[in-house]
Design a protein around this motif. Structure first.
Motif, PDB file in Angstrom:
ATOM      1  N   GLN A  21     -11.277  -4.784   2.889  1.00  9.83           N
ATOM      2  CA  GLN A  21     -12.019  -3.573   3.226  1.00  9.83           C
ATOM      3  C   GLN A  21     -11.647  -3.065   4.619  1.00  9.83           C
ATOM      4  O   GLN A  21     -12.487  -2.615   5.388  1.00  9.83           O
ATOM      5  N   THR A  22     -10.351  -3.128   4.920  1.00 11.04           N
ATOM      6  CA  THR A  22      -9.828  -2.572   6.162  1.00 11.04           C
ATOM      7  C   THR A  22      -8.627  -1.696   5.848  1.00 11.04           C
ATOM      8  O   THR A  22      -7.914  -1.901   4.873  1.00 11.04           O
ATOM      9  N   ILE A  23      -8.417  -0.692   6.696  1.00  9.41           N
ATOM     10  CA  ILE A  23      -7.323   0.272   6.551  1.00  9.41           C
ATOM     11  C   ILE A  23      -6.570   0.318   7.875  1.00  9.41           C
ATOM     12  O   ILE A  23      -7.179   0.293   8.948  1.00  9.41           O
ATOM     13  N   GLN A  68      10.143   3.268  17.509  1.00 12.30           N
ATOM     14  CA  GLN A  68      10.285   2.576  16.231  1.00 12.30           C
ATOM     15  C   GLN A  68       9.969   1.080  16.339  1.00 12.30           C
ATOM     16  O   GLN A  68       9.405   0.497  15.416  1.00 12.30           O
ATOM     17  N   ALA A  69      10.328   0.478  17.450  1.00 10.08           N
ATOM     18  CA  ALA A  69      10.034  -0.952  17.612  1.00 10.08           C
ATOM     19  C   ALA A  69       8.528  -1.189  17.674  1.00 10.08           C
ATOM     20  O   ALA A  69       8.005  -2.137  17.063  1.00 10.08           O
ATOM     21  N   THR A  70       7.827  -0.311  18.394  1.00 10.13           N
ATOM     22  CA  THR A  70       6.366  -0.420  18.460  1.00 10.13           C
ATOM     23  C   THR A  70       5.757  -0.204  17.083  1.00 10.13           C
ATOM     24  O   THR A  70       4.830  -0.928  16.684  1.00 10.13           O
ATOM     25  N   GLU A  71       6.283   0.777  16.369  1.00 13.80           N
ATOM     26  CA  GLU A  71       5.785   1.059  15.031  1.00 13.80           C
ATOM     27  C   GLU A  71       5.949  -0.145  14.116  1.00 13.80           C
ATOM     28  O   GLU A  71       5.008  -0.537  13.395  1.00 13.80           O
ATOM     29  N   LYS A  72       7.119  -0.763  14.139  1.00 16.82           N
ATOM     30  CA  LYS A  72       7.382  -1.928  13.280  1.00 16.82           C
ATOM     31  C   LYS A  72       6.424  -3.067  13.607  1.00 16.82           C
ATOM     32  O   LYS A  72       5.879  -3.722  12.708  1.00 16.82           O
ATOM     33  N   ARG A  73       6.185  -3.300  14.901  1.00 10.20           N
ATOM     34  CA  ARG A  73       5.293  -4.382  15.303  1.00 10.20           C
ATOM     35  C   ARG A  73       3.850  -4.089  14.892  1.00 10.20           C
ATOM     36  O   ARG A  73       3.132  -4.982  14.412  1.00 10.20           O
ATOM     37  N   LEU A  74       3.413  -2.821  15.053  1.00 15.77           N
ATOM     38  CA  LEU A  74       2.052  -2.451  14.661  1.00 15.77           C
ATOM     39  C   LEU A  74       1.827  -2.652  13.168  1.00 15.77           C
ATOM     40  O   LEU A  74       0.800  -3.205  12.749  1.00 15.77           O
ATOM     41  N   LEU A 121      -0.468  -5.827   8.717  1.00 17.38           N
ATOM     42  CA  LEU A 121      -0.258  -6.570   7.477  1.00 17.38           C
ATOM     43  C   LEU A 121      -0.702  -8.025   7.640  1.00 17.38           C
ATOM     44  O   LEU A 121      -1.288  -8.616   6.730  1.00 17.38           O
ATOM     45  N   ASP A 122      -0.442  -8.598   8.815  1.00 21.60           N
ATOM     46  CA  ASP A 122      -0.873  -9.973   9.072  1.00 21.60           C
ATOM     47  C   ASP A 122      -2.391 -10.096   9.016  1.00 21.60           C
ATOM     48  O   ASP A 122      -2.920 -11.179   8.719  1.00 21.60           O
ATOM     49  N   ARG A 123      -3.090  -8.998   9.319  1.00 22.91           N
ATOM     50  CA  ARG A 123      -4.548  -9.002   9.265  1.00 22.91           C
ATOM     51  C   ARG A 123      -5.085  -8.600   7.896  1.00 22.91           C
ATOM     52  O   ARG A 123      -6.285  -8.445   7.704  1.00 22.91           O
ATOM     53  N   GLY A 124      -4.169  -8.380   6.960  1.00 22.43           N
ATOM     54  CA  GLY A 124      -4.559  -8.181   5.573  1.00 22.43           C
ATOM     55  C   GLY A 124      -5.126  -6.834   5.226  1.00 22.43           C
ATOM     56  O   GLY A 124      -5.945  -6.727   4.314  1.00 22.43           O
ATOM     57  N   VAL A 125      -4.706  -5.756   5.934  1.00 24.64           N
ATOM     58  CA  VAL A 125      -5.257  -4.446   5.600  1.00 24.64           C
ATOM     59  C   VAL A 125      -4.951  -4.103   4.144  1.00 24.64           C
ATOM     60  O   VAL A 125      -3.916  -4.507   3.599  1.00 24.64           O
ATOM     61  N   ASP A 126      -5.854  -3.338   3.523  1.00 25.32           N
ATOM     62  CA  ASP A 126      -5.706  -3.002   2.103  1.00 25.32           C
ATOM     63  C   ASP A 126      -4.754  -1.835   1.868  1.00 25.32           C
ATOM     64  O   ASP A 126      -4.283  -1.632   0.748  1.00 25.32           O
ATOM     65  N   GLY A 127      -4.489  -1.033   2.898  1.00 23.02           N
ATOM     66  CA  GLY A 127      -3.615   0.119   2.751  1.00 23.02           C
ATOM     67  C   GLY A 127      -3.450   0.819   4.083  1.00 23.02           C
ATOM     68  O   GLY A 127      -4.073   0.438   5.090  1.00 23.02           O
TER      69      GLY A 127
END
Length: 336
Positions: free
Chosen positions: A66-68, A108-114, A119-125
């Motif tokens: 239940q996170t985005i 782009q590097a910041t974007e990739k890391r974010l 994703l590591d925190r399991g966002v749903d989308g």
């Protein structure tokens, strides 16, 4: 007296039912026969104990957190486009979701890391947002995950995107002048840049509305999208003496410069020259006379994006969001 976090077992004991029964009631499941009396006792116990479900434990069972994740270039620090964040977070809360917000500043590097951190925190989308409407390439890290594009588009795949209806906005601006009696002497203030999505579609909408009324744009005053260049360009235009009855400024900042140039020329708005613009920023109501402007629907973009992301039946394609005209005092009939 219960201390610490209230658990599902605490609710079950207070209601005099099993933990399984309490779980079925509070999660809305209907595949177990539960009496109306037991259901009422469970709900009453949950209220009395101020029970809140353990979402971390639930996510481990269901793989739904239940996170985005909202990834943007600069909308988080742009006061105007920040309405996208307000619309998305408010809507997410009504759907019992939270939003993680990350700003890349175009790196782009910041974007990739974010993206990877989210994703590591399991966002749903994900919502992938841009400060101004343009065509983008979806980051490779987002492929295979639910994504809705906000205020941007992509080519080559049927991504879900929500963008302002800039073409209709151009029509609305032109119709506001046509309704006041303007036909000749309508000039556009702004850049004629085909690669600027908003400018191109606004101009197309203006041209179509005028053509339908048997009119056309008399000319363009070229200026980049800021007050100072607009002031210089409009001042030079007015000094050259072409007959102008109205200006369509491609954003409110251009209109600010145009207002100053009109005043410097000894003319008045709207008595001598009508003005209409786009964005409906705070400038529109601060200017005197107040500026008629077509609003950018940033709040609605954020709201609709969350609704689409959480819709299991969503389909690909672009959703256009209306840009309402905000009539004020900057338009009057042309002088004879």
């Amino acid at each position: 007296m219960t201390t610490g976090r209230v658990t599902l077992l605490d609710v079950a004991r207070r209601a005099g039912v099993s933990r399984t029964t309490a779980s079925f009631v509070l999660t809305g499941r209907r595949d177990m026969r539960i009496s109306a009396d037991a259901e009422q006792r469970v709900r009453r116990a949950a209220r009395e104990l101020d029970y809140r479900p353990n979402l971390t434990a639930r996510s481990l069972r269901t793989s739904v957190t239940q996170t985005i994740g909202l990834v943007s270039d600069t909308i988080a620090t742009d006061a105007f486009a920040g309405e996208i964040i307000r619309g998305s977070t408010a809507t997410a809360l009504t759907r019992q979701h939270l939003i993680f917000i990350g700003e890349t500043e175009g790196d782009q590097a910041t974007e990739k890391r974010l993206v990877q951190d989210m994703l590591d925190r399991g966002v749903d989308g994900f919502l992938y947002a841009a400060m101004y409407t343009r065509e983008i390439r979806i980051p490779a890290a987002l492929r295979g995950h639910p994504v809705v594009l906000v205020n941007c588009l992509t080519a080559g795949r049927r991504a879900v995107a929500v963008v302002p209806d800039e073409f209709a906005a151009g029509r609305s601006a032109a119709m506001a002048l046509l309704s006041a009696g303007h036909r000749d002497g309508i000039h556009i203030v702004g850049e004629s840049a085909a690669h600027v999505h908003a400018a191109r579609l606004r101009r197309d909408g203006i041209d179509e509305a005028l053509a339908a009324a048997g009119a056309r744009v008399a000319g363009t005053v070229e200026a980049s999208w800021w007050p100072e260049p607009a002031y210089e360009a409009v001042r030079g235009f007015l000094a050259a003496g072409p007959r102008a009855t109205a200006l369509i400024c491609l954003n409110d900042r251009l209109a600010l410069g145009a207002y100053q140039a009109v005043a410097a020329a000894g003319l008045r708005i709207p008595e001598d020259l009508s003005v209409v613009a786009f964005d409906d920023s705070d400038l529109a109501s601060w200017l005197r006379p107040q500026l008629t402007s077509v609003a950018l629907p940033h709040f609605e973009l954020g709201r609709l994006a969350v609704e689409l992301l959480l819709d299991p039946d969503r389909t690909g394609g672009v959703r256009l969001v209306d840009m309402p005209l905000r009539p004020r005092s900057s338009i009057a009939p042309p002088r004879p």
